[in-house]
Design an enzyme around this catalytic site. Sequence first.
Site, PDB file in Angstrom:
ATOM      1  N   GLY A  64       0.805  -1.215   0.000  1.00 17.48           N
ATOM      2  CA  GLY A  64       0.000   0.000   0.000  1.00 17.48           C
ATOM      3  C   GLY A  64       0.835   1.261   0.000  1.00 17.48           C
ATOM      4  O   GLY A  64       2.035   1.250  -0.265  1.00 17.48           O
ATOM      5  N   HIS A 117       4.348   1.517  -8.094  1.00 15.03           N
ATOM      6  CA  HIS A 117       3.309   0.485  -8.010  1.00 15.03           C
ATOM      7  C   HIS A 117       2.385   0.551  -9.229  1.00 15.03           C
ATOM      8  O   HIS A 117       1.955  -0.475  -9.751  1.00 15.03           O
ATOM      9  CB  HIS A 117       2.439   0.685  -6.755  1.00 15.03           C
ATOM     10  N   GLY A 121       8.810  -5.263  -8.729  1.00 14.14           N
ATOM     11  CA  GLY A 121       9.707  -4.234  -9.260  1.00 14.14           C
ATOM     12  C   GLY A 121      11.179  -4.580  -9.049  1.00 14.14           C
ATOM     13  O   GLY A 121      11.545  -5.179  -8.043  1.00 14.14           O
ATOM     14  N   LYS A 133      13.179  -2.412  -8.284  1.00  8.62           N
ATOM     15  CA  LYS A 133      13.615  -1.588  -7.138  1.00  8.62           C
ATOM     16  C   LYS A 133      14.056  -2.506  -5.987  1.00  8.62           C
ATOM     17  O   LYS A 133      15.071  -2.273  -5.338  1.00  8.62           O
ATOM     18  CB  LYS A 133      12.452  -0.678  -6.717  1.00  8.62           C
ATOM     19  N   VAL A 137      11.306   2.623 -10.964  1.00  3.12           N
ATOM     20  CA  VAL A 137      10.794   3.955 -11.331  1.00  3.12           C
ATOM     21  C   VAL A 137      11.401   4.992 -10.391  1.00  3.12           C
ATOM     22  O   VAL A 137      11.429   4.796  -9.169  1.00  3.12           O
ATOM     23  CB  VAL A 137       9.245   4.003 -11.244  1.00  3.12           C
TER      24      VAL A 137
END
Length: 284
Positions: free
Chosen positions: A31, A37, A147, A149, A176
């Site tokens: 969240g 996301h 991701g 990331k 991102v």
Amino acid sequence: MKIFKTRRELQSFALAEKRAGRTIGFVPTMGYLHAGHMSLIDIAREKADTVIVSVFVNPTQFGPEEDFDRYPRDFERDMALCKEHGADAVFAPETGEMYDADATTWVEEKKLSGPLCGASRPCFFRGVTTVVAKLFNLAQPDFAVFGWKDAQQLLVIRRMVRDLDFPVTVIGAPLVRDTDGLALSSRNRYLSSDERARALTIHKSLLGVRKRIEEAGNIGALETALAEARSAVSASGGRIDYVTALDLDTLEAPTPQSEGLLVAAAVFYGTTRLIDNEVIQFKK
Ligand code: PAF
């Protein structure tokens, strides 16, 4: 968009979608959603008939001294973003719904989860693999999007899926960044503006390592490049957990035979721990 609060509701929905011949794309999140996301949800939307997003701050992946209680949450905003990006269903259980009180089963990956974040957060990957295995059983995905990331998390999940024969294709989505280069993370909101400005050094330093290695075409200059990156991060006031490079396949020390490198950093600015990475592939 449907919102499910219980495990059984989600699993019944997912099994019905499968019986109807629809493919499921799944995006697990904790969240406090951001553009990173959204990029995962967009990929799932392109790939699958039905998109399920989970929003669950998973207690088992936080250590006792970590930020579980203060982890940012914004349910209404998360639901609006999921809807805007075409999710068909969101699974948002209360903390107590996800695990039976007397649960005694864990899913543990024992190699790739050892170094980097696994060394400084000993419970972390066991919590992640356990919750993701449960979420896969509930959401029944054909595709799951994670991701880059969280590069180590992606590699650990891929290994779990392979080792335990989950019928799930794991898709790695590009990291991102914000316009200033900071990797997007829900934890960026903890940073003061001064810490945030100093934290940009992480990305700049990792890019410096990438440049040195790509120019050389081999790992000859790696230790010098990493030493420079560590100095720059320390000079910016960052407290280093790690700034290092590992073989992308094994997460062991790189060798001249390595086909790729994960150049990765975890650094504290104030009390906020940020992670970032650059992936370098060698042409062999
Ligand atoms: O990356 C995350 O947000 C979490 O680790 C995940 C995969 C949702 C498991 O709780």
